[in-house]
Enzyme design. Sequence first.
Site, PDB file in Angstrom:
ATOM      1  N   GLU A 386       3.439 -21.148 105.009  1.00 50.35           N
ATOM      2  CA  GLU A 386       2.193 -21.881 104.797  1.00 50.35           C
ATOM      3  C   GLU A 386       2.466 -23.376 104.665  1.00 50.35           C
ATOM      4  OE1 GLU A 386      -1.539 -20.172 102.737  1.00 50.35           O
ATOM      5  OE2 GLU A 386      -0.575 -21.394 101.200  1.00 50.35           O
ATOM      6  N   HIS A 415      19.634   0.481 106.865  1.00 50.09           N
ATOM      7  CA  HIS A 415      19.033   1.645 107.522  1.00 50.09           C
ATOM      8  C   HIS A 415      17.665   1.292 108.110  1.00 50.09           C
ATOM      9  CE1 HIS A 415      22.186   4.134 105.700  1.00 50.09           C
ATOM     10  NE2 HIS A 415      22.025   3.350 104.647  1.00 50.09           N
ATOM     11  N   LYS A 520     -10.741 -18.843 107.092  1.00 47.21           N
ATOM     12  CA  LYS A 520     -11.839 -18.576 106.158  1.00 47.21           C
ATOM     13  C   LYS A 520     -13.186 -18.887 106.802  1.00 47.21           C
ATOM     14  CE  LYS A 520      -9.215 -19.527 101.905  1.00 47.21           C
ATOM     15  NZ  LYS A 520      -9.102 -20.447 100.741  1.00 47.21           N
TER      16      LYS A 520
END
Length: 579
Positions: A386, A415, A520
């Site tokens: 960000e 793994h 937004k």
Amino acid sequence: MASSITSGGLSFKLTATHSSSSSQFPSRTTHLRLPRVAREVPPTTLSNSTNEVVLAPKSTTSLEKDPRELWKRYVDWLYQHKELGLYLDVSRVGFTDQFFREMEPRLHKAFNDMEELEKGAIANPDEGRMVGHYWLRNPKLAPKAILTQQIETTLERICDFADQVISGKIRPPQKDRFTQILSIGIGGSALGPQFVAEALAPDNPPLKIRFIDNTDPAGIDHQIAQLGSELESTLVIVVSKSGGTPETRNGLLEVQKAFREAGLDFAKQGVAITQENSLLDNTARIEGWLARFPMFDWVGGRTSEMSAVGLLAAALQGIDIKEMLAGAALMDDANKTKLVRNNPAALLALCWYWATDGVGSKDMVVLPYKDSLLLFSRYLQQLVMESLGKEFDLDGNRVNQGLTVYGNKGSTDQHAYIQQLRDGVHNFFVTFIEVLRDRPPGHDWELEPGVTCGDYLFGFLQGTRSALYANNRESITVTVQEVTPRSVGALVALYERAVGIYASLVNINAYHQPGVEAGKKAAGEVLALQKRVLAVLNEASCKEPVEPLTLEEISERCHSPDNVRTLESLFGFIIESNQ
């Protein structure tokens, strides 16, 4: 500190001089690997508002092949902070002496930028704001006495409130004491507190914590259901700078509904952390919530862990928040030196620039070999991406900067995706987080003669790092003695500063987030479109007979002829949610 090691008939003596403290530091075992590595990349271009410098092409043998030279490189570049119990090993990143010399002037400019930032300069020009998260752990740095007083007063109030809640002096109306915390927030209002809770909360904390960090109804229902009858003894912390963040507001409304249905008075168990006079602050004041704590205009969400956002939840769990602040302050001091070799944040930024060509060409994979640090990669994901993911630089040039971060934990990663890291596409560098102490002294036992569970974990880290390096994969290793409030505070501060320095190197604003705001805004437009769609459908259904409509006709009546695909998705959602 001096130690010797013998390998393959060769004896070496290590004298580590890059240190920020003279106090005693625990010894550690150093493992010498014998890789043969070559690396070939194109030239890198540096630019800022006044000039453009083209760095020389990176050497095709930039990762050292000779074991004695590799050892010497380790000794030359090892950083250690004895008081914090923290090491930084950048020897397995192949930057050259020439690259370092060419970058030094830029790093010194970055140091000056950070100095101005700490003095109160407008370091976030797009929003016209100061950037003051460093003042939170050293209030005397704040440029105004009123800011120093606000920081110190807030910390005192947090400690006092947490003590009274834990002791039972502050209690819920129907129970003797609070037993649970339900924290409602998103982004920086959740990721930092989640990371610290996972890393530092004791096995049996005075209050256990849960988080609502999304607007997913099923997720919210799950958290409330898990509380069950303990809703009566749950302290709800609502974290939102403005009080208008949709996800946080939705979570609050859902929790308030659950309180009403249980016959409980939410205000008697609600705490707000928000900016003074925000919508949330005014609501909490008018409704008489249990407490209100401030968020400051000059602290961004992703750097708010050392503010009330992170400290209140931590203190309520019995975590020593003053030790967190002390660790961060010590790291801040270490990162102020202008001698690059002794500045750990500058070393990180330098390595990031080298590894990614200064344009984010490779990802950073974060691998903490400690279960309690699992969420560190998620925390860094927001802090780094960000901050650094920006379309334009400070001069208005389109640069599309960024640095992708992802990670898991060791040895689970063994793994999961180490196979690709070792043998697949070479589009990353690794940051290993090593913890020397696996259990408290006297609590370990041997699985087999001379071998403990922690020995296996240590072996997997060393082996994975060696295997990656042998196949041309660069890595950084950050080592801490143990996971404590002090070391966690130091890690947070280390990466906050590294982000700031790197942002200066690439000439971007690390402290705003226009892309988040754009998302937004777009989400708000979709919600508005949904309301228009429902109105059109309601009108058509009220006709006799019911008026059939195509997607194209609905889009025209909604004045959104270019949003047919969005409308199709909306219909699927509306049908499945029975609206």
